[in-house]
Scaffold this motif. Structure first.
Motif, PDB file in Angstrom:
ATOM      1  N   GLN A  72       0.853  -1.193   0.000  1.00 46.25           N
ATOM      2  CA  GLN A  72       0.000   0.000   0.000  1.00 46.25           C
ATOM      3  C   GLN A  72       0.886   1.240   0.000  1.00 46.25           C
ATOM      4  N   CYS A  73       0.271   2.413  -0.122  1.00 47.93           N
ATOM      5  CA  CYS A  73       0.997   3.678  -0.012  1.00 47.93           C
ATOM      6  C   CYS A  73       1.692   3.736   1.346  1.00 47.93           C
ATOM      7  N   ARG A  74       2.938   4.208   1.343  1.00 49.78           N
ATOM      8  CA  ARG A  74       3.711   4.255   2.594  1.00 49.78           C
ATOM      9  C   ARG A  74       3.440   5.529   3.416  1.00 49.78           C
ATOM     10  N   HIS A  75       2.715   6.478   2.842  1.00 45.81           N
ATOM     11  CA  HIS A  75       2.450   7.759   3.516  1.00 45.81           C
ATOM     12  C   HIS A  75       3.761   8.396   3.995  1.00 45.81           C
ATOM     13  N   CYS A  76       4.554   8.771   2.990  1.00 47.98           N
ATOM     14  CA  CYS A  76       5.882   9.355   3.235  1.00 47.98           C
ATOM     15  C   CYS A  76       5.787  10.623   4.083  1.00 47.98           C
ATOM     16  N   TYR A  77       6.798  10.845   4.903  1.00 46.14           N
ATOM     17  CA  TYR A  77       6.840  12.067   5.723  1.00 46.14           C
ATOM     18  C   TYR A  77       6.924  13.313   4.834  1.00 46.14           C
ATOM     19  N   GLN A  78       7.737  13.212   3.780  1.00 45.22           N
ATOM     20  CA  GLN A  78       7.840  14.332   2.828  1.00 45.22           C
ATOM     21  C   GLN A  78       7.470  13.802   1.450  1.00 45.22           C
ATOM     22  N   PRO A  79       6.176  13.666   1.191  1.00 42.26           N
ATOM     23  CA  PRO A  79       5.742  12.937  -0.012  1.00 42.26           C
ATOM     24  C   PRO A  79       6.075  13.655  -1.314  1.00 42.26           C
ATOM     25  N   PRO A  80       6.931  13.058  -2.138  1.00 45.32           N
ATOM     26  CA  PRO A  80       7.256  13.693  -3.418  1.00 45.32           C
ATOM     27  C   PRO A  80       6.053  13.807  -4.335  1.00 45.32           C
ATOM     28  N   CYS A  81       5.093  12.880  -4.209  1.00 47.94           N
ATOM     29  CA  CYS A  81       3.898  12.919  -5.069  1.00 47.94           C
ATOM     30  C   CYS A  81       3.115  14.209  -4.844  1.00 47.94           C
ATOM     31  N   VAL A  82       3.040  14.658  -3.590  1.00 47.55           N
ATOM     32  CA  VAL A  82       2.289  15.889  -3.281  1.00 47.55           C
ATOM     33  C   VAL A  82       3.008  17.093  -3.893  1.00 47.55           C
ATOM     34  N   ALA A 101      -1.473  11.550   6.852  1.00 47.45           N
ATOM     35  CA  ALA A 101      -2.049  10.826   5.699  1.00 47.45           C
ATOM     36  C   ALA A 101      -1.859  11.620   4.408  1.00 47.45           C
ATOM     37  N   VAL A 102      -1.545  10.905   3.338  1.00 46.15           N
ATOM     38  CA  VAL A 102      -1.448  11.516   2.010  1.00 46.15           C
ATOM     39  C   VAL A 102      -2.654  11.024   1.215  1.00 46.15           C
ATOM     40  N   TYR A 103      -3.438  11.966   0.663  1.00 46.62           N
ATOM     41  CA  TYR A 103      -4.687  11.554   0.001  1.00 46.62           C
ATOM     42  C   TYR A 103      -4.991  12.437  -1.197  1.00 46.62           C
ATOM     43  N   SER A 122       7.115  10.094  -9.595  1.00 45.19           N
ATOM     44  CA  SER A 122       7.740  10.703  -8.405  1.00 45.19           C
ATOM     45  C   SER A 122       7.677   9.767  -7.196  1.00 45.19           C
ATOM     46  N   CYS A 123       6.803   8.772  -7.249  1.00 49.78           N
ATOM     47  CA  CYS A 123       6.633   7.879  -6.091  1.00 49.78           C
ATOM     48  C   CYS A 123       7.732   6.822  -6.081  1.00 49.78           C
ATOM     49  N   PRO A 124       8.563   6.788  -5.052  1.00 52.66           N
ATOM     50  CA  PRO A 124       9.653   5.810  -5.038  1.00 52.66           C
ATOM     51  C   PRO A 124       9.172   4.377  -4.868  1.00 52.66           C
ATOM     52  N   TYR A 125       7.888   4.187  -4.550  1.00 55.07           N
ATOM     53  CA  TYR A 125       7.362   2.831  -4.335  1.00 55.07           C
ATOM     54  C   TYR A 125       6.374   2.404  -5.429  1.00 55.07           C
ATOM     55  N   ASP A 126       6.192   3.227  -6.457  1.00 53.40           N
ATOM     56  CA  ASP A 126       5.308   2.885  -7.579  1.00 53.40           C
ATOM     57  C   ASP A 126       3.892   2.555  -7.089  1.00 53.40           C
ATOM     58  N   ILE A 127       3.297   3.468  -6.349  1.00 56.94           N
ATOM     59  CA  ILE A 127       1.987   3.205  -5.740  1.00 56.94           C
ATOM     60  C   ILE A 127       0.786   3.765  -6.522  1.00 56.94           C
ATOM     61  N   PRO A 128       0.741   5.060  -6.843  1.00 52.18           N
ATOM     62  CA  PRO A 128      -0.519   5.569  -7.424  1.00 52.18           C
ATOM     63  C   PRO A 128      -0.791   4.958  -8.795  1.00 52.18           C
ATOM     64  N   ARG A 129      -2.058   4.775  -9.092  1.00 45.56           N
ATOM     65  CA  ARG A 129      -2.459   4.204 -10.389  1.00 45.56           C
ATOM     66  C   ARG A 129      -3.546   5.082 -11.004  1.00 45.56           C
ATOM     67  N   ALA A 138      -5.506   7.025  -8.149  1.00 47.61           N
ATOM     68  CA  ALA A 138      -6.074   6.500  -6.906  1.00 47.61           C
ATOM     69  C   ALA A 138      -4.954   5.901  -6.071  1.00 47.61           C
ATOM     70  N   LYS A 139      -5.075   6.011  -4.782  1.00 54.30           N
ATOM     71  CA  LYS A 139      -4.123   5.426  -3.845  1.00 54.30           C
ATOM     72  C   LYS A 139      -4.766   5.337  -2.473  1.00 54.30           C
ATOM     73  N   CYS A 140      -4.168   4.579  -1.592  1.00 56.01           N
ATOM     74  CA  CYS A 140      -4.641   4.463  -0.206  1.00 56.01           C
ATOM     75  C   CYS A 140      -4.615   5.838   0.469  1.00 56.01           C
TER      76      CYS A 140
HETATM   77 FE1  SF4 Z   1       4.904   8.226  -0.726  1.00 54.37          FE
HETATM   78 FE2  SF4 Z   1       4.214   7.158  -3.080  1.00 54.37          FE
HETATM   79 FE3  SF4 Z   1       2.453   7.205  -1.070  1.00 54.37          FE
HETATM   80 FE4  SF4 Z   1       3.114   9.467  -2.311  1.00 54.37          FE
HETATM   81  S1  SF4 Z   1       2.040   7.708  -3.223  1.00 54.37           S
HETATM   82  S2  SF4 Z   1       2.960   9.191  -0.095  1.00 54.37           S
HETATM   83  S3  SF4 Z   1       5.286   9.115  -2.761  1.00 54.37           S
HETATM   84  S4  SF4 Z   1       4.383   6.077  -1.127  1.00 54.37           S
END
Ligand code: SF4
Ligand code: SF4
Length: 217
Positions: A72-82, A101-103, A122-129, A138-140
């Motif tokens: 699932q999304c890791r909810h990064c402290y400094q989310p590059p996606c945002v 939470a990142v939403y 930008s997501c280092p974990y390849d999460i959003p689709r 969409a993402k968690c």
């Molecule tokens: Fe982090 Fe990726 Fe989740 Fe954004 S979508 S908070 S970059 S894990």
């Protein structure tokens, strides 16, 4: 500050209760899928599947092991996606100051093409689709609605093995450290994935690249 989920992968049985609970709470449709040679189903995250249990058979220290990875999304402290999304549309992705939470915001659905691709990359974990037509993402969202109502995220509540624990970030980091010490007696190579950078802290029994394909490799 904020909330975290600790995920002790040595306890996961691959039951997929978390995957189903996520679909139920978010009212997300099932997907027509296919057999890809493992029990993993569907084969990957998608716009309609924002949490997925990955199944991998791997040779760990000479022994064949079945590794389960609730992704699932890791909810990064400094989310590059945002940060990237902000360049395209204000509030397309949001970072809740209270929980961490990142939403997604409604304006994400107005984006498409290279803008969506840039956010995904930008997501280092390849999460959003994105949706099948390439628009939106969409993402968690950490079950922000439930957390704000004093409840646990649906996936955590559904987990029957204690693999996932939800709570205040400082307690989850403390718990993760304690569990790591215990687990290392059995799995000396165990470690925590990016503690201090992400709010979903995985305890791996072995190299995380055996659990899933690391997009940075
Ligand atoms: Fe982090 Fe990726 Fe989740 Fe954004 S979508 S908070 S970059 S894990
Ligand atoms: Fe693993 Fe718990 Fe998810 Fe079952 S509900 S797959 S045990 S994390």
């Amino acid at each position: 500050m904020g909330k975290s989920i600790f995920v002790d992968l040595t306890r996961c049985t691959g039951c997929r209760g978390c995957q189903v609970a996520c679909k139920q709470w978010k009212n997300l449709p099932g997907e027509e899928t296919r057999n890809t040679g493992s029990h993993q189903n569907p084969p990957d995250l998608s716009f309609d599947t924002i949490r997925l249990v990955r199944f991998t058979e791997a040779r760990v220290d000479g022994k064949l092991e079945w590794l389960f990875f609730p992704e699932q999304c890791r909810h990064c402290y400094q989310p590059p996606c945002v940060r990237v999304a902000d360049d395209f549309a204000n509030g397309a992705l949001k970072h809740d100051p209270e929980t961490g939470a990142v939403y997604t915001g409604p304006s994400i659905m107005e984006l498409g093409g290279k803008k969506i691709q840039a956010i995904r990359e930008s997501c280092p974990y390849d999460i959003p689709r994105s949706r099948k037509d390439g628009k939106g993402l969409a993402k968690c969202d950490f079950c922000l609605d439930r957390i704000r109502a004093g409840m646990k995220p649906a996936c955590v509540l559904a987990c029957p093995t204690g693999t996932m624990v939800f709570g205040e970030e400082e307690y989850m980091l403390e718990l993760a450290g304690k569990r790591l010490k215990e687990v290392r007696k059995r799995y000396p190579k165990a470690y925590l994935g990016d503690p201090g950078n992400v709010r979903v802290i995985y305890l791996y029994q072995t190299d995380h690249r055996l659990y899933y394909q690391d997009p940075l490799d």
